[in-house]
Each structure stands twice: as structure tokens, then as C-alpha cells.
Scaffold this motif. Structure first.
Motif, short mmCIF file in Angstrom:
data_model
loop_
_atom_site.label_atom_id
_atom_site.label_comp_id
_atom_site.label_asym_id
_atom_site.label_seq_id
_atom_site.Cartn_x
_atom_site.Cartn_y
_atom_site.Cartn_z
N ILE A 72 0.79 -1.25 -0.06
CA ILE A 72 0.08 -0.02 -0.08
C ILE A 72 0.91 1.37 0.04
CG2 ILE A 72 -1.77 1.19 1.13
CD1 ILE A 72 -2.71 -1.44 2.48
N ILE A 115 2.44 1.88 -3.34
CA ILE A 115 1.44 2.25 -4.56
C ILE A 115 1.02 3.86 -4.08
CG2 ILE A 115 -1.06 2.06 -5.01
CD1 ILE A 115 -0.96 -1.01 -4.10
N SER A 168 -0.77 -2.82 -7.07
CA SER A 168 -2.03 -2.99 -6.74
C SER A 168 -2.57 -4.44 -6.85
CB SER A 168 -3.05 -2.10 -7.28
OG SER A 168 -2.55 -0.55 -7.18
#
Length: 498
Positions: free
Chosen positions: A96, A99, A192
Motif C-alpha cells: 500500500i 502504491i 495493486s
């Protein structure tokens, strides 16, 4: 059929496909960590042109150095966090984080600030510092000693040069034919997908349940001392030659960093109840392994940076052409994944480490004397074959050694990854210092590049000397990485009785 026929598939996997997915996710963590370095090396001239008032001679170093700095520094902490809060949880958080900062890095184009872009790269590195040691810890928890484990870690190690190749090539294609921000946006899209796969396929592990509060077990004072010391020391060596060593803040930060690092080791050894560095690593054999890794990979970091400077600035290759020159790394990385497990299982770790150190040194020597006009298919291509052997052998063998000696698998992965990535950044800063000071005297770009490579050769030579000492220290041990640990842990009193 399982992933390997050496031994049975671990019961934690529901199927061969499940095992393949988990191993692939960890391999891609290593792949993308190394790709993160080269994606800004092949494209550094294109990116610099889009930022006004940017000094390429100084800021290009930070493209690679800032990223490697945060990867190497924060890995020291991420392994402990993963052991305490859960390997899967930290692994997912890492994706996460990558990203988010990959998206912001691409958007930094609109800020017209090269400093902001470098900061984004540094924050991007924190995400890779979370996933890489955590991934190694996951595999360390799953696999017991044997051929299957050796093969899996060989695949992880082989993804280093493979990632370096495809990272440089794909980034070069995107930047040269499209627009460089899409390098980071495409990375965010790919990560992702990996995030979703990690949520569904990475197994859950029970976190550390020792007595004591969570904050105490994180060792906050040790984290602060370690991170501050490592970051400041690296910052000084990278920024010092750019702004001049006579600047007051450079000298002050250098002194602070040295005393902070000394304070870190004193605190960890004498006062920490849950030290970041387990006391079991403070023995001569583990120290020699880490020293060899530091000097070897540090020299490779300098080799990699000046290789790209030579082919882009002196040979005038395009980013795509430069990326294509890295194809030997890709091919040899695949071959290494099939051979490295056999080598690790049948050879003393000391011989593997020594061979790798020698390859690092030879690679730096070859680049330092390669004529600019010479064909790529001669010395330039030859050194890639040699350096691939160094990377593919050293990383998995050192990782397996520490996995066997430490109970905290996340911490074991952190130590190797910290040494590798931090040394890349630190010794790159030192070699840049040599380059800049040499250029001030002779105003010759080629000679200044070569001076930096001479320094890298000396660093690799120190690693080779350490490896020879390691061979001498381990001379009575039998073959195999497991034997290395077993012999090292024999009770001295039992030897005396015999």
C-alpha cells in the motif's frame, strides 16, 4: 507435484499453485526493489530535463542514493515490526505504501521541483524496506532446511539482477517513447495487483508473544538512534562533495552521525531489553559474512551508477539501448535460479562468499579500464557475466546463514537486506566524493569516473580479504550452510571433555 522434488511441499500450502503464488510474490518483492534503483538510472537524463535549474552532476546521485538510503535504513526496523505485528500484515502495508508514493512520484512532474521528486523516491524506498525483509521472513517461517528452501531463496536472489535488467529496460521504453511519470504510475498499478494477491494468498503467522509491552519490544530508542545515525552518515557522504566539505552543517552532521551510531551499538549491547540486533549475531563468522556483503554490494552500487553514466554520457546510448545492455543480467538470473540451490547445498558458505567477493572486485576492475570506443560485446558484456555470479551467490547464501542462526525470521531477512541496500547507498556517496574531487583537478569526466571505480575496486578488495579470513575461520567446518550453524553452536565444554 510441488514446486520442487527435493522434499515435501510445506503443509501450510493448500496446493502447488498456492506455493507458486507465495514464492512469486516474495521474488517480485526482490525484483521490484532492484528495479526501483535502475528505473531512475536509465532515465535520469530524461527526468532531469523536465526539472528546471537542476544540477545533474549532483542531483543524479540522489536518484539512486536517496532510494537506497531509505531501503537500507528502514529495513533495520521493519524486520522487528514484522515479527511483532505479523509478517502478512506488514507485507500488505508495504505494498500500500509503495502504491501511494509511486503515484505521488509520478505527479511530482507538476511541481517542477527536483527536490520533491527525490523526496518521493526516498519515501517510496520505505515501502520496499517493508516488503523485502518481511517476504524473506515469510519464506523463512515456511521452509525448513533442505534443497527446497535453498532453491526458493536462490530464486529470490536471482530476481535481483533480473529486476535490475527489466527495471532499466521497461523504464527506458516508457520514458523514451511515452512519458516518464508513467513509469511510477504503471508501477502503482502492478503493485495493486500484487497487493490483492498478497491479501488472499500469503499465510498468517503468529506474531512474537514474548513478555513485555509492544512498544518496549519495538525498541524505540534503538530505532531512533539507528535510523538517525544511518541516515545522517549517508546524507553527509552524498551531500558533502556536492556542497563542499567546508560547510559547517556537513561537519556537524558527520560528527553527530558517528556518535549516534556508536551510541546505538552501546545501547543495543548494554541496555536494550529487546535489541534490534540480536546478540547472537555478534560473533566473528556472522560479522565476516556481513562485512563481505557490505563491501561487495557497496562496490556494486558504485559500479552500477558509473556504468550508466558512462554509457549514457560518454557512449551516448539512449535509455532503451542502455536497458538492452542489461539483458545478460536477465538471462543469467534465470540460469542462477536453477543452479544456486545445488551450489549452496554442496559448498561451504565461506567459498561461496569468497567467490562472490572476487567477482565484485573483478567487475569493478573491468569497468575502470574498459575503453569508451570498445564494442559492448567485449569487456562490457563480460563483466555482467561475472557480476551476475556475485549477486546470485552472495544474497541467498548470506540470507540462509542468518535464517538458520536467528529465531526471528523477519529480523534475519532485515540484516542481510539492510547491509546490501545501505552499503549501496553509503559507498555510492563515497565514490561520488572521489569523482567530484578528481574532476575539480583534471576537468576530465572519464578520468573522474574511473577514479570512483578505482575506489570501488578497493572496497571490493576489502570484501575479498574478509572472505579469505572467513575461509580460514571456517576451515574445520563441513560442507553446507546447516553445518555452518551447527558447528558454530557446539558447546565448548563438550569439546573440552572430549
Amino acid at each position: 507435484m510441488g514446486l520442487l522434488n527435493f522434499d515435501e511441499r510445506p503443509k501450510i500450502f493448500k496446493s502447488s499453485f498456492h506455493e507458486l503464488i507465495v514464492v512469486t510474490l516474495v521474488c517480485l518483492a526482490q525484483f521490484l526493489t532492484q528495479a526501483g534503483i535502475t528505473m531512475c538510472l536509465s532515465t535520469m537524463n530524461i527526468i532531469l530535463k523536465d526539472f528546471k535549474n537542476s544540477d545533474s552532476s549532483s542531483l543524479a546521485t540522489w536518484f539512486m542514493g536517496g532510494y537506497a538510503l531509505t531501503v537500507g535504513s528502514f529495513i533495520l526496523v521493519s524486520g522487528r515490526i514484522a515479527d511483532l505485528f505479523g509478517l502478512k500484515k506488514v507485507f500488505v502495508i508495504g505494498w500500500i505504501w509503495i502504491i501511494i508514493w509511486s503515484i505521488i512520484a509520478g505527479c511530482s512532474y507538476y511541481t517542477n521541483s527536483i527536490i520533491f521528486f527525490i523526496i518521493c523516491r526516498a519515501f517510496q524506498g520505505i515501502g520496499f524496506a517493508l516488503i523485502l525483509p518481511t517476504g524473506l521472513g515469510i519464506l523463512g517461517h515456511i521452509y525448513s532446511n533442505g534443497g527446497r528452501k535453498n532453491f526458493v531463496f536462490g530464486c529470490v536472489g536471482a530476481n535481483g539482477p533480473t529486476g535490475a535488467c527489466l527495471g532499466a529496460l521497461m523504464a527506458g521504453v516508457v520514458a523514451q517513447t511515452w512519458w516518464w511519470p508513467w513509469i511510477f504510475w504503471l508501477l502503482a498499478i502492478f503493485c495493486s495487483i500484487l497487493l490483492v494477491l498478497s491479501v488472499f494468498y500469503i499465510p498468517h503467522f503468529v506474531s512474537d508473544q514474548q513478555e513485555g509491552s509492544t512498544l518496549e519490544k519495538i525498541d524505540i530508542p534503538g530505532c531512533i538512534l539507528g535510523l538517525v545515525g544511518l541516515i545522517l552518515l549517508n546524507f553527509v557522504w552524498t551531500q558533502g562533495p556536492v556542497v563542499g566539505w567546508g560547510k559547517a552543517y556537513i561537519i556537524v552532521l558527520l560528527v553527530i552521525s558517528v556518535f549516534t551510531i556508536i551510541g546505538f551499538f552501546i545501547y543495543e549491547i548494554k541496555f536494550a531489553n529487546y535489541p534490534l540486533l540480536p546478540k547472537s549475531i555478534f560473533n566473528i563468522k556472522i560479522g565476516l559474512v556481513l562485512a563481505c556483503m557490505s563491501f561487495g554490494w557497496g562496490s556494486f552500487g558504485a559500479w552500477q551508477f558509473y556504468y550508466w553514466n558512462i554509457i549514457l554520457n560518454l557512449r551516448k546510448y539512449s535509455p532503451i539501448e542502455g536497458g538492452l545492455t542489461y539483458i545478460p543480467f536477465l538471462v543469467l538470473g534465470i540460469i542462477a535460479s536453477l543452479l544456486v540451490s545445488f551450489v549452496i547445498s554442496h559448498t561451504k558458505p565461506s567459498f561461496i562468499i569468497s567467490f562472490s567477493s572476487l567477482c565484485f572486485m573483478i567487475g569493478c576492475i573491468m569497468l575502470s579500464v574498459t575503453p569508451i570506443e570498445q564494442s559492448f560485446y567485449r569487456m562490457t558484456m563480460g563483466q555482467m557475466f561475472i557480476l551476475s555470479g556475485a549477486m546470485d551467490m552472495s544474497f541467498p547464501s548470506a540470507t540462509i546463514i542468518l535464517m538458520d542462526v536467528l529465531e526471528e525470521k523477519g529480523m534475519a531477512g532485515s540484516l542481510v537486506s539492510t547491509i546490501v541496500n545501505y552499503s549501496v547507498s553509503l559507498f555510492l556517496g563515497m565514490s561520488t566524493c572521489v569523482e567530484i574531487e578528481t574532476f575539480k583537478h583534471n576537468q576530465n569526466l572519464l578520468l573522474s569516473y574511473r577514479a570512483a571505480l578505482y575506489f570501488a575496486t578497493g572496497i571490493a578488495g576489502l570484501g575479498f580479504i574478509c572472505s579469505l579470513i572467513f575461509i580460514f575461520v571456517q576451515r574445520d567446518d563441513i560442507k553446507g550452510t546447516t553445518a555452518f550453524i551447527e558447528v558454530d553452536n557446539i558447546d565448548e565444554s563438550s569439546i573440552e571433555k572430549k
